[in-house]
Design a protein around this motif. Structure first.
Motif: not given
Length: 376
Positions: A1-25
């Motif tokens: 395993m690399s000694k340095h963290p893997v730099r990751v760019l995560l792409i998604s068009t869905s994510y919940p706005a808050n704890a009560g949002d069902w979208r993209g949980i």
């Protein structure tokens, strides 16, 4: 395993706005799990919402406003199904924004992309890509030229396609197996579902749950078949989920609208006989089914590849291809001894084969490391 963290760019068009949002949980859980991994330095481009401290949002204000509006409108796939000018413009505008974020994120080691078509604007920089593939992606591959365009992008870099269900490997191998690796990766299950305590005492009337977005394909034969067994029998069918198409819900169905996972786990799962889904939608590996199984709920499901990959007939639930099969499954699973046996087997299968979101994050970390030639 690399000694340095893997730099990751995560792409998604869905994510919940808050704890009560069902979208993209599921994306909230994935982001949280990846952010907890010491070997990952996580950047994210996704709709605005609560993020863990270790995740860095790289979306501009303009992109944030546009993408939240897109999600509020039902997402790209929903707009494309509706048609009209907005349905055609939405994917084009999304691709333009993605092109911009890819160009200004040249310092990452790996692109992690959710939704296959979001890879189309990748620049010619040779950076490897991990692309999560859901059931709807396969349907969108039938759009003219889409497969050819995806192959053009994949030839420029090392690519791992990660369907969230094994059954999707066959069509992905046929389309891209010569230029990309196909590595199925199961999403995780939040530990709270494994802690749900079932109430196996005989309940009268029997209570069944259906949890789905309300569209004609997602509901399938639920109403037409269900009337015989719920309409005037005393059984209860409780339906949860957002109304995404104009659907007339029968009066014998107890419709509750969208519900939070916390409400389902605390108030509904313990006393239910099981979960029913008769979907005809292009499913990948429905997360709600995994969560129900982790909670010890037997599943009754339409007999299609996505469901058959989860439900073992008469072991963790029942697969139905007719109205009579549905009736037999309901009667069988309402037997307390059978319900206990199937429910405990479902929970054990989920723990063994799927695990938690932290397990899922480790699966992705191994793929990142392999792509970068570091081993695991």
């Amino acid at each position: 395993m690399s000694k340095h963290p893997v730099r990751v760019l995560l792409i998604s068009t869905s994510y919940p706005a808050n704890a009560g949002d069902w979208r993209g949980i599921f994306m909230r859980h994935l982001v949280g799990a990846l952010a907890r991994v010491a070997g990952i330095r996580l950047k994210v481009w996704l709709p605005p919402g609560d993020l863990p401290a270790a995740a860095e949002q790289v979306m501009s204000v303009r992109e944030s406003v546009w993408l939240r509006g897109l999600l509020d409108a039902g997402g790209v796939s929903h707009l494309m199904r509706k048609g009209g000018l907005r349905g055609w413009l939405a994917p084009l505008l999304l691709l333009r924004l993605l092109r911009d974020v890819y160009r200004r994120s040249s310092d990452v080691d790996v692109y992690h992309i959710n939704w296959l078509q979001c890879a189309l604007p990748l620049p010619e920089n040779g950076r490897p890509a991990v692309i999560s593939v859901l059931g709807n992606d396969l349907k969108l591959l039938r759009v003219p030229m889409m497969r050819l365009l995806m192959r053009r992008i994949m030839r420029r870099r090392r690519v791992v396609l990660c369907p969230n269900a094994q059954w999707m490997s066959v069509p992905l191998h046929a389309a891209f197996g010569d230029i990309a690796q196909i590595v199925p990766v199961s999403f995780g299950i939040d530990p709270s579902w494994y802690r749900v305590k079932r109430c196996y005492e005989t309940r009268s009337p029997a209570r069944w749950l259906a949890i789905t977005r309300l569209t004609a394909d997602k509901l399938g034969d639920l109403f037409s078949w269900g009337y015989r067994f719920f309409g005037a029998t005393g059984r209860e069918l409780h339906l949860f989920g957002p109304m995404q198409e104009p659907i007339d819900v029968p009066t014998w169905v107890h419709y509750h609208g969208a519900a939070t996972p916390e409400t389902l786990a605390a108030q509904w799962f313990p006393s239910a006989c099981g979960l029913i889904t008769l979907s005809r939608h292009a499913e990948g590996r429905p997360q709600v089914m995994l969560e129900a199984m982790a909670s010890g709920l037997p599943i009754i499901a339409s007999d299609m590849p996505a469901h058959a990959s989860l439900v073992a007939d008469n072991e963790t639930g029942a697969l139905c291809n007719s109205i009579d099969a549905l009736g037999r499954a309901l009667a069988l699973i309402e037997n307390v001894d059978v319900n206990v046996r199937l429910g405990e087997a479902a929970r054990a299968w989920a723990a063994r084969e799927v695990g938690t979101w932290d397990d899922c994050a480790q699966r992705y970390l191994r793929i990142y490391s392999d792509l970068l030639g570091e081993g695991a």
